[in-house]
Structures are given as C-alpha cells and as structure tokens.
Scaffold this active site. Sequence first.
Site, PDB file in Angstrom:
ATOM      1  N   ASP A 188       0.832  -1.192   0.000  1.00 29.88           N
ATOM      2  CA  ASP A 188       0.000   0.000   0.000  1.00 29.88           C
ATOM      3  C   ASP A 188       0.875   1.253   0.000  1.00 29.88           C
ATOM      4  OD1 ASP A 188      -2.815   0.911   0.333  1.00 29.88           O
ATOM      5  OD2 ASP A 188      -2.037   1.825   2.162  1.00 29.88           O
ATOM      6  N   GLU A 234      15.573 -14.379  -0.439  1.00 22.73           N
ATOM      7  CA  GLU A 234      16.038 -15.367   0.533  1.00 22.73           C
ATOM      8  C   GLU A 234      15.047 -16.541   0.596  1.00 22.73           C
ATOM      9  OE1 GLU A 234      16.710 -13.451   4.384  1.00 22.73           O
ATOM     10  OE2 GLU A 234      15.985 -15.326   5.289  1.00 22.73           O
TER      11      GLU A 234
END
Length: 541
Positions: A209, A259
Amino acid sequence: MLSKYRWWRDAVIYQVYVRSFLDSTGDGIGDLAGVRAGLPYLKKLGVDGIWLSPFYPSPQHDHGYDVADYCGVDPLFGDLAEFDLLIAAARRLGVKVLLDVVPNHCSSEHPWFQEALASAPGSAARDRFHFSDGRGADGAEPPNNWHSMFGGPAWTRVTEPDGRPGQWYLHMFAPEQPDWNWRNRQTGAEFDRVLRFWLDRGIDGFRIDVAAGLYKHPELPDSDDPEADARTRDSVNPLAWNQPEVHDVWRHWRAVCEEYTAGDGRERLLVGEVSVPTAREHAQYVRPDELHQAFFFDLLSAPWSADAFRKVISEAMQDIAGTGSTVTWVLNNHDQVRTVTRYGEPATEGSGLGAARARAAALLMLALPGAAYIYQGEELGLPEVVDLPDDVLTDPIFRRTGSRARIRDGCRVPLPWSGQASPFGFTSGAESARPWLPQPSYFAEYATDRALADTRSFWHLYRDGLQLRAALPQLGEGTLDWLDTPPGVLAFVRGDGLVCAVNFGTAPVPAPVSGTPLLSSGPCTAGVLPGSTAAWWIGDL
Ligand code: GLC
C-alpha cells in the site's frame, strides 16, 4: 539465486476485496472462509493468483487500511487457522496468494501508537511516528501546511496525558491512520518481522500500500503549493512522497523475498501501489533489485481515446520495460469508479456504451505485454453503484470532505452470486442477512450463475481471454509493434502475428486482418471492426 521461470512477469492476478467477496457467516461481511469457497470459481476464470485486501485486526475506519495488528486476522474475517486453510486450498489449486501490507501508516489503535500517546513529547515511543509541536500561539497551528489525501490537514493535535492540548501527529490519510516514522530503525525492523511472519505461513508475496510513501522530507517543511496538493488525490506533494530513501526499503524487502526463493525455489512477488508524477519516476520502483511490479495507473486514468491509450502504452513500454521488469496493467480497483461507468453514461444498465467500451478495454489490456490485475466484479461487468444513500457511505473521504465526489463505496458493493434479490447468494446466512452495503436490484443481471450460463457475458470474455493468454506464446512477454490505423483506432502486433485492434469510435471501420477474429469483445464479422469493439486475430495482415 532467481528461479528460472519468473511467473509474475505476465501473470494475471485477481484482487479480492474480502469484505465484499463472499460471506460465510451471515453477518453481511465477506470473510476468509468465503474466499476459500470462491477459489474454484476463480480457478475456472483462469487467474494465476489473488491479492487479498487487508483482513488484519482493525477498527475499520478505512476498511482495514488502518491496521492495529499486522500479524493477525480480524474476527470479522476469520482467524489464523482459517487463513492457513485458505493458503492450503489455494496451493492445491495452483492459485498464488498475495497479502496487502500497509507500511506507510497503521491504526491509531495500534499498541505502539497508544504507547506514544501515553508517553511524553520527545520520548522514544513518540519517535516511531511523526509527533511535532504546533506553531503559533500555544502551538495551536499544525506544524506544517500539508493536506491529508482524504481531505483536511495532515495533522491532528493530541491531548497530553496530563489533560492539556499538546503535540500534533502526522497522518497523510485519516486521523485514525498515523504515519510511521521510517527514519526510526524500529519501524523497518518491525516490518521485517511482519513480512517473515506471513512468508513463513506460505504466501506468495505482497501488494504494498502507498509504496511511494513511507519517508517524508526530514525537516517536514511547508509545501510551496498546498492548494495544489489539496486539489488532487494524486501524490503530488514532493515533500511527503517519493523520497529517495524509500528505494532502500524496497531493495531490502526484495532481498528478503529472494532469501525465501533461494530456500524453496518459489519466487515471491512484491507489487507496489506507486503513484508518482511520471512514468520515468515510476520505473525507478521496478529496477531489478527493487519491487517486481508497480501498478501502472496511467492506463486506468486515461480517457476513452485512441490517442490517450496509445500514449500511455508507449510511455510504459519505453520507460518501464527498459528496467528489465514488465509493465503491470490495471483498469479497476477498490479505489476507482468501475470501467463500465467510467467509460460510459452514468446509467446503471450494463448493455450500453460503457459496457461495450469496458469489454474492449479488457481485451486490449489482456493483449498487452506484462502483467494484469483484475478487480473483483470486473469479470462480471459490474457497474459502479452511483446512488448509494449518504447514510450508508463508509468511505472516510466522504466523511472528511462532505463531498460525494470520488467516494469509493460504489465499487465496493458486495458481489452478486445467484438469485433474483439481495443478498444474491453473497451471504450464506439467514434470508434476513443484509450485506454491509446495499446491493441494487439490477445486480441480479450480473450474478455469477447467470454470467457463467451466458456465453455472451463479460465472464466468458475474460475467461476466453485468459485461456488464450495461457495458450498462445504471442500473448506472454515480448514485443508490441504498432500498426498504421485510421484516427480513433489502435492496432498492434504481438510477437509473430497476433493482432489486437480496438475501435474507440462508434462507426465500424475495416478490420486490419481479413479473417474472422479469434476473440472479440462484441459481435464481429470478417473484415469489419464495429465501433467500441476490440478483437484479436492470428493471420495475415
Ligand atoms: C491505498 C489504498 C486505499 C487506502 C489508502 C490508505 O491507496 O488502496 O484503499 O484508503 O491506501 O491506506
């Protein structure tokens, strides 16, 4: 290491506005169990994934974009166990799931903001937000002249614990949405925890957002042109938005995603809600080590005109595709007037000009290189509900400006699924259950059961378009070459030979390809492209 297949580059994602999708409990508000029940419908439509609007614990002043606890589920929508069931069901169906993360601001009920209110000016607890002394006599004037995106000043004065009028805090949206101070390292560390909490539960990424927000100018100086800032909801105040430091956050979040990808080979996706003045600035958010995608809102803002559409498509292709990312196209979302209404007369019937244009725009969007987002109900051709009575409106913009202009409730009315009368199968509770916003009687025509049964429906157009996208290599990533066309018409070739043409006018024109189209947004015979119609062909030019 990046996975080889970068699924998101031409993915089509469906935005689920949870409170209006499907209600499993009969309280009139959609919920996570409802989303799970609706997954087979979405699978049949053919989308690659869903983005869930916020379902976290929240006082709902801005329907969940005021988050009180980033790692939970509001009882309105279910609980974490239901969330886990939803993720498992989506995984079984091969539907990716993105969550909406809100890092620019939280809810005034967030425990850290409550702690800040209870603490002294200058305290560590206040430093996580933007607290400042006011100006003028007794500090009664806001610390600067910024406006809130929802109307009124961007500052609210607090009452100090001793009962005296005190400092002010910054909120670029509603007062119930205090902005985080991203210059305080605890803020970033807390969001790391939040990202990992949900990534560990198996999600595929985040919609971010207000992704050009987060950092403000360090001095919080006055804006030179506060009236201009107030006139528009676009993020124009250059002191409050689009600060260079925000790119470090996206680099870091990208590294967190990589990751996880390195761990299991599933590529996670970050898509930003990025409103910045130019396509070039927009492109900076999707550099290879930042966000994967950023919504390109210029297509959504373009008026129904061949020239306007061609300009935004060309700019996007040039500036954004040049970063190595793909363009992320969008025509509708939970903040905007729906295309059927936006492109047409303000009528509520779906058979008019607006509907024909919305169908044509959909076919155009699905033919563009890059990713696309569909907002729930778009696949049904739902019009905006333009006549909601004032007393049911919930959008804080209405409350803050007293204006019906640009209120966002009209695109958030709960979906019709079946039947002849409200709640149209939206709520599985008692007959007396009332959807949180009233559904007009004409929603019966748009119910999903009717849409699925009628091959001329919007639903079939979207489903057929998505099936062809999945089947035809020309519609994936790749080239777009414009064809010469008469005024008011756009046509382009994708890859080796898929042609998409759109007639923005109302009179028929000769089609650019002689054969019968593979797919068209309205009735189309060989050789002719009727007005307000788009079509796809494979064949000789
Ligand atoms: C974004 C959301 C909108 C929300 C605002 C504040 O623009 O899309 O619905 O009101 O951010 O969080």
